[in-house]
Design an enzyme around this catalytic site. Structure first.
Site, PDB file in Angstrom:
ATOM      1  N   CYS B 131       0.635  -1.059  -0.421  1.00  0.00           N
ATOM      2  CA  CYS B 131       0.119   0.513  -0.006  1.00  0.00           C
ATOM      3  C   CYS B 131       1.063   0.740  -0.171  1.00  0.00           C
ATOM      4  CB  CYS B 131      -0.606  -0.289   1.246  1.00  0.00           C
ATOM      5  SG  CYS B 131      -1.538  -1.110   1.522  1.00  0.00           S
ATOM      6  N   ASN B 193       2.255 -10.076  -5.576  1.00  0.00           N
ATOM      7  CA  ASN B 193       1.419  -8.734  -6.141  1.00  0.00           C
ATOM      8  C   ASN B 193       1.934  -8.918  -6.816  1.00  0.00           C
ATOM      9  OD1 ASN B 193      -0.280  -6.621  -5.350  1.00  0.00           O
ATOM     10  ND2 ASN B 193       0.313  -6.987  -3.601  1.00  0.00           N
ATOM     11  N   GLY B 244       0.057 -15.500  -8.876  1.00  0.00           N
ATOM     12  CA  GLY B 244       0.400 -14.191 -10.225  1.00  0.00           C
ATOM     13  C   GLY B 244       0.145 -14.944 -11.078  1.00  0.00           C
ATOM     14  N   GLY B 266      -6.229 -14.819  -9.510  1.00  0.00           N
ATOM     15  CA  GLY B 266      -6.948 -13.556  -9.473  1.00  0.00           C
ATOM     16  C   GLY B 266      -7.145 -13.346 -10.556  1.00  0.00           C
TER      17      GLY B 266
HETATM   18  C1  LIG Z   1      -8.060  -5.298  -9.576  1.00  0.00           C
HETATM   19  C2  LIG Z   1      -6.778  -6.353  -9.123  1.00  0.00           C
HETATM   20  C3  LIG Z   1      -6.898  -5.532  -7.860  1.00  0.00           C
HETATM   21  C4  LIG Z   1      -6.240  -6.115  -6.653  1.00  0.00           C
HETATM   22  N1  LIG Z   1      -6.294  -5.461  -5.097  1.00  0.00           N
HETATM   23  C5  LIG Z   1      -5.304  -6.311  -4.344  1.00  0.00           C
HETATM   24  C6  LIG Z   1      -5.442  -5.524  -3.004  1.00  0.00           C
HETATM   25  O1  LIG Z   1      -6.677  -5.218  -2.446  1.00  0.00           O
HETATM   26  N2  LIG Z   1      -5.153  -6.363  -1.962  1.00  0.00           N
HETATM   27  C7  LIG Z   1      -3.474  -7.121  -2.344  1.00  0.00           C
HETATM   28  O2  LIG Z   1      -2.994  -7.654  -1.567  1.00  0.00           O
HETATM   29  N3  LIG Z   1      -3.538  -7.616  -3.519  1.00  0.00           N
HETATM   30  C8  LIG Z   1      -4.473  -6.662  -4.377  1.00  0.00           C
HETATM   31  N4  LIG Z   1      -4.315  -7.468  -5.854  1.00  0.00           N
HETATM   32  C9  LIG Z   1      -2.770  -8.235  -6.171  1.00  0.00           C
HETATM   33  C10 LIG Z   1      -3.814  -9.783  -6.762  1.00  0.00           C
HETATM   34  O3  LIG Z   1      -4.024  -9.978  -5.563  1.00  0.00           O
HETATM   35  C11 LIG Z   1      -2.558 -10.738  -6.924  1.00  0.00           C
HETATM   36  O4  LIG Z   1      -1.493 -10.519  -5.738  1.00  0.00           O
HETATM   37  C12 LIG Z   1      -2.427 -10.143  -8.295  1.00  0.00           C
HETATM   38  O5  LIG Z   1      -2.954  -9.619  -8.842  1.00  0.00           O
HETATM   39  C13 LIG Z   1      -0.702 -11.207  -9.241  1.00  0.00           C
HETATM   40  O6  LIG Z   1      -2.227 -12.411  -8.887  1.00  0.00           O
HETATM   41  P1  LIG Z   1      -3.114 -12.298 -10.570  1.00  0.00           P
HETATM   42  O7  LIG Z   1      -2.355 -12.513 -11.658  1.00  0.00           O
HETATM   43  O8  LIG Z   1      -3.737 -14.369 -10.555  1.00  0.00           O
HETATM   44  O9  LIG Z   1      -4.398 -11.686 -10.282  1.00  0.00           O
HETATM   45  C14 LIG Z   1      -5.104  -7.447  -7.124  1.00  0.00           C
HETATM   46  C15 LIG Z   1      -5.147  -7.165  -8.483  1.00  0.00           C
HETATM   47  C16 LIG Z   1      -5.921  -6.465  -9.256  1.00  0.00           C
HETATM   48  C17 LIG Z   1      -5.936  -7.261 -10.869  1.00  0.00           C
END
Ligand SMILES: Cc1cc2nc3c(=O)[nH]c(=O)nc-3n(C[C@H](O)[C@H](O)[C@H](O)COP(=O)(O)O)c2cc1C
Ligand SMILES: Cc1cc2nc3c(=O)[nH]c(=O)nc-3n(C[C@H](O)[C@H](O)[C@H](O)COP(=O)(O)OP(=O)(O)OC[C@H]3O[C@@H](n4cnc5c(N)ncnc54)[C@H](O)[C@@H]3O)c2cc1C
Ligand SMILES: Cc1cc2nc3c(=O)[nH]c(=O)nc-3n(C[C@H](O)[C@H](O)[C@H](O)COP(=O)(O)OP(=O)(O)OC[C@H]3O[C@@H](n4cnc5c(N)ncnc54)[C@H](O)[C@@H]3O)c2cc1C
Ligand SMILES: Cc1cc2nc3c(=O)[nH]c(=O)nc-3n(C[C@H](O)[C@H](O)[C@H](O)COP(=O)(O)O)c2cc1C
Ligand code: FES
Ligand code: FES
Lengths: 254, 303, 303, 254
Positions: B131, B193, B244, B266
């Site tokens: 954050c 993340n 990820g 995600g």
């Molecule tokens: C639209 C969006 C919102 C997200 N909001 C958060 C969040 O509020 N807190 C957090 O720790 N990660 C957040 N992330 C990160 C995801 O939790 C994750 O770590 C990241 O997208 C990688 O995974 P993925 O490739 O499967 O999406 C967000 C990701 C996306 C795409």
């Protein structure tokens, strides 16, 4: 039954104007629940494009179990869709968003550019007196299909069709009046309509656009700023996909 | 289809299967419950929640990228009060573990949220340390080992649930961060993340996302996530929730073989709202086809 | 098609257009000269060359990833002697600038190569500081600002051509690295090298690339590369050669708008051997359509 | 003219055995230069797959200007190719690699599994006495097409066709002899053949496989270890795509 992701069959596709396509999809489960103002998310087959493309419902044929989408080629996704032919399939998610809130009284339907398609289904669903104002840059499309549903007024930027100028110019020039405005189109147009409606003290519903990821209200990508703190966000943000795409003009900041 | 054991134990919490969702991609479960029976998930991880409502960033907040997307939602959230009143009761109706993702602009913010959650019946806490950090001068807690150690300790002191520290991939050495979290007392780690990216609209000659930079996620980043999970699994003893770019059963298995005890889906939810359950089924099928009785045998088995 | 100026000046060297190739993806130009008229390129960047032949890593050396690939070639090269005897005379036949990418396992290795090149008529040197570093204990020069500063200084002392330091993206803060290179006397920067990744073959339960980890490249990493180019362009005064996932004219323009004075096409060559010239033509067309006289007006214009 | 990347037209595609396809492509510029043992790189349409797939030439029809590729579905790329139909197009790069070095004397052609296809074109090009040994796991394919070109010997792992076992078992069982071996197939088979050829003191050419990126010798992905330091690499590494894929067995380590 609610929202579903399905593999829809392509019934037909035709090019109805430069870069503008009309796509008919067999989409039973979605069709039965859909209303004017809602949209579907359309998925690319190409794996390099993960996000679906939101496209409004231009037609909902409950008997045939088909949806009609009318869209403009704006980039790679819509370009891919434009190659679809009868017999192909395409994945779609829907029905998404809330439709127009149908109110009583004389209606003014306003569509600008690629905001015109959803107004056609609305024109069919609205059972009241209707003035239909359609704004184009130059080339016309869909306008003839509106004829059966009300008096149609055109505007075009080049002045070739109807009033030269935008939809508000047409409304003023043709002295179009009504009790409720339903509008869809580019943001500057909606901003103008919002202001016009406020001046004229006409209730006004507008359909908004924003980049979307989930389309179902989960990711908070597609917010618009609202006048009041809304119930879901607790901040001045409503989700266009889930809380809209149709809002009362006075409730959103454009 | 249930001769094999799919249950995993993450820091003392038993999940019925190793599948959860990545924070921020699944709301608080409500929206996707139309597509997915939440009872089918090992855990639901919520969108990040802060001590007070956050408005998030201006739009456009996202852009598509090649094989993925980028987002700068800016952690919009309704605040912990609304969250407890509205979202927790909804989630409590399901037989799934609840992980609350926590964000904050200062150490006190995090502590505030964690304390407010202490007496709720959520199962785990996930600390989003990427954050925007205002009090400590703008750099995220997730990019300095000392800061990460510090916040981990502070949170652990007040937390009543196991604490998952979520690691940022935007670092030179992810194992250094993992060790800092472990030293600080973390019960588990989640990674990765998003990777910080940028997209420029060449037609309009402006940034595609209003915030200029945005976090890249989706299949495009999967190989980087697998590498980091592997490195961390071989550097610390903590259980890992791998994420990820997971979109398919194979993607999920890669993470597990690399060392993740559980995985989160995600961005793939946006492409396929059924992805989570399809992956749960797919892993079970893989176990059966390969005559493996227990998912735990696969965790970190590629060395 | 030539009312617009496509020429750029990189550290005193005038390129006829801002297009080069990414080291290691184009051999020494020979192989791709069947597809591309090398005279059409602003510069040719060679595969990394060391003071002695390197055998590289065992196979499989590459794997495909979603929207990209990963490689662990291990910097196989025939050594500087063969390079000077065989590859330079070939390149000298073309009207293009020649950039030699240099690798080494110790500071002395780099210096050795740079000295051997001092009296050749190559145009620029590019230091690949992501090579396995044996002498300094295994960590690459490219991940510690002090080490980068040090090697930059050492190389600059002996170099007769402008020195481009090539930055690794596997760092917490790319601007810190850029500043270290600038402080060390670098004449230009190139970025990004590959992001470290891993792929596991879930059927065979083994690593897809023998080396376990491998460098991810291709369109998948483009948004990360654009972000880093933008950050570096706003942190130092040096000209930047932008690379990472450039496959189309738009990708190249993004880099230029973000602050790159030139761009390199890497992995995209494998997908489309004509990519470089298509991008050169595409940029020229963009300039004409947008009534921009000079490519230099675009460099870093999105702020 | 050299190597080119072209958009080839699909003339026809047929499934000739479980998961094995025969694809005929119109590829004039490539066809005119191609010889047995060379290959083409075939590109996916799906943008998530950047790297081309190397596939050997099973047939080269100079008059028709067509190439024939016979391949097995091994993953996502070949799965995509298997959907191609007459009238579609597919991008290919070629001709790549060096063909078999045609030598005089009685030839033994050995193909194992998906290494069989390139031997068919070689059988057509070789103007000498030929024994053709084809090894299968179970299901046969292409074997009948070899009949016109020499005496065909089969082996299969399950013993249903020809000698039970592998190609070496068939060679021994049928007392196949010759002055030069040309072989293509899985590495364990090639290792066996290399050893057999050394024992029998028969010259032996083998066609190798490795993961490829460029296909033209630029990236150094596809090396094999050579006995001697080779001219290009100055280390014991030859590029399969550019220096091969055919090598004298004694010159490479398997
Ligand atoms: C639209 C969006 C919102 C997200 N909001 C958060 C969040 O509020 N807190 C957090 O720790 N990660 C957040 N992330 C990160 C995801 O939790 C994750 O770590 C990241 O997208 C990688 O995974 P993925 O490739 O499967 O999406 C967000 C990701 C996306 C795409
Ligand atoms: C609720 C809603 C209804 C819509 N209805 C229609 C319609 O009926 N007809 C029509 O032609 N268009 C409609 N649009 C716009 C349409 O979604 C975009 O034109 C389309 O997504 C562009 O995709 P692309 O791949 O061709 O363009 P690209 O620019 O390549 O798309 C890149 C990314 O940006 C997104 N994007 C680009 N433009 C827009 C936009 N204007 N709105 C939202 N996302 C965008 C894409 O979805 C994609 O994720 C609607 C948009 C919304 C939000
Ligand atoms: C010179 C040469 C000639 C070949 N000729 C034929 C042929 O005539 N018929 C046939 O069926 N197959 C042939 N192959 C093997 C064929 O290239 C692979 O089966 C194919 O690339 C698999 O792609 P995929 O996307 O289906 O599999 P995936 O496993 O999804 O592919 C992933 C990546 O690995 C690569 N890859 C996977 N398997 C191989 C392999 N065995 N060799 C090289 N790269 C591989 C792919 O090209 C791709 O980059 C040949 C290989 C080489 C090197
Ligand atoms: C096969 C391959 C070999 C490479 N070899 C080198 C090298 O020798 N020296 C170097 O500095 N970078 C090397 N790189 C990195 C590229 O030059 C480039 O920085 C990286 O691939 C990102 O660009 P791209 O996404 O356009 O490929 C190599 C990359 C690939 C894919
Ligand atoms: S697109 Fe996800 S909330 Fe609207
Ligand atoms: S595939 Fe690039 S050298 Fe062979």
């Amino acid at each position: 039954m609610g929202k579903v992701k399905i593999t829809a069959g392509v019934v037909s596709q035709t090019c109805i104007a430069t870069d503008i396509y009309s796509l008919i999809l067999k989409a039973g489960e979605i069709v039965s629940q859909a209303v004017a103002g809602q949209f579907v998310s359309v998925y690319s087959k190409d794996g390099s494009r993960m996000l679906p493309r939101p496209i409004s419902l231009c037609g909902i044929d409950k008997e045939a179990g088909t949806l009609r989408l009318v869209y403009r080629i704006a980039g790679k996704g819509t370009n891919e869709f434009s190659k679809l032919q009868a017999g192909d399939t395409v994945d779609i998610l829907g029905p998404l968003g809330n439709g127009f809130m149908k109110e009583s009284g004389k209606a003014i339907l306003i569509g600008g550019g690629i905001g015109i398609p959803p107004m056609l289904q609305l024109a069919k669903e609205l059972d009241c007196e209707k003035s239909i104002v359609l704004g184009y840059r130059d080339e016309l499309f869909l306008n003839e299909e509106f004829e059966p549903y009300g008096s149609v007024y055109l505007s075009s930027e080049d002045g070739m069709h109807g009033t030269k100028g935008n939809v508000i110019d047409a409304i003023k020039a043709c002295a179009v009046t009504g009790d409720i405005i339903y509008a869809c189109g580019p943001t500057p147009m909606l901003r103008g309509i919002k202001q016009y409606a406020a001046e004229q003290n006409i209730r006004c519903e507008i359909s908004l656009e924003e980049k979307m990821a989930c389309g179902v209200g989960a990711c908070l990508a597609c917010v618009c700023q609202t006048k009041n703190v809304d119930e879901h966000s607790k901040v001045h943000n409503a989700r266009i996909c889930a809380d809209g795409p149709v809002f009362y003009a006075e409730e959103v900041e454009l | 289809m249930s001769k094999v054991n799919m249950a995993v134990n993450i820091a003392g919490v038993e999940w019925k299967n190793p599948i959860t969702v990545a924070s921020g991609t699944f709301g608080s479960g409500m929206e996707y419950s139309e597509f997915v029976d939440l009872n089918r998930l090992g855990a639901v991880t919520t969108k990040g929640v802060a001590n007070v409502p956050w408005p998030g960033n201006p739009t456009p907040r996202i852009a598509e990228t090649y094989g993925g997307m980028m987002n700068a939602i800016g952690l919009q959230n309704p605040g912990i009060d609304t969250f407890i009143k509205r979202d927790l009761p909804f989630l409590a109706k399901y037989d799934t573990k609840v992980i609350v993702n926590v964000c904050g602009k200062s150490k006190e913010d995090y502590i505030d949220v964690v304390e407010r959650l202490a007496d709720t019946d959520i199962d785990m806490l996930e600390m989003n340390v990427s954050c925007p950090n205002v009090k400590e001068g703008g750099i995220a807690f997730g990019q300095k080992p000392e800061a990460l150690y510090d916040i981990t300790q502070a949170v652990k002191k007040v937390a009543k649930q196991p604490v998952i520290m979520k690691l940022s991939p935007n670092v030179t050495d992810i194992t250094e961060m993992a060790r800092a979290a472990e030293a600080g007392g973390a019960d588990a780690l989640s990674l990765i993340n998003t990777l910080t990216g940028m997209k420029i609209d060449v037609k309009r000659r402006t940034f595609a996302v209003k915030n200029k930079t945005a976090g890249v996620s989706g299949p495009a980043i999967h190989p980087i996530a697998v590498r980091m999970v592997f490195q961390v699994a071989n550097a610390v003893k903590l259980p890992i929730i791998g994420m990820g770019g997971i979109a398919t059963t194979e993607d999920a298995l890669e993470m597990i073989l690399a060392g993740a005890s559980a995985i989160a889906v995600g961005t793939a939810n946006f492409n396929n709202p059924y992805a989570t359950v399809e992956i749960a089924d797919g892993i079970e099928k893989y176990l059966i086809e390969n005559q493996i009785d227990d998912i735990n045998e696969l965790i970190g088995c590629v060395k």
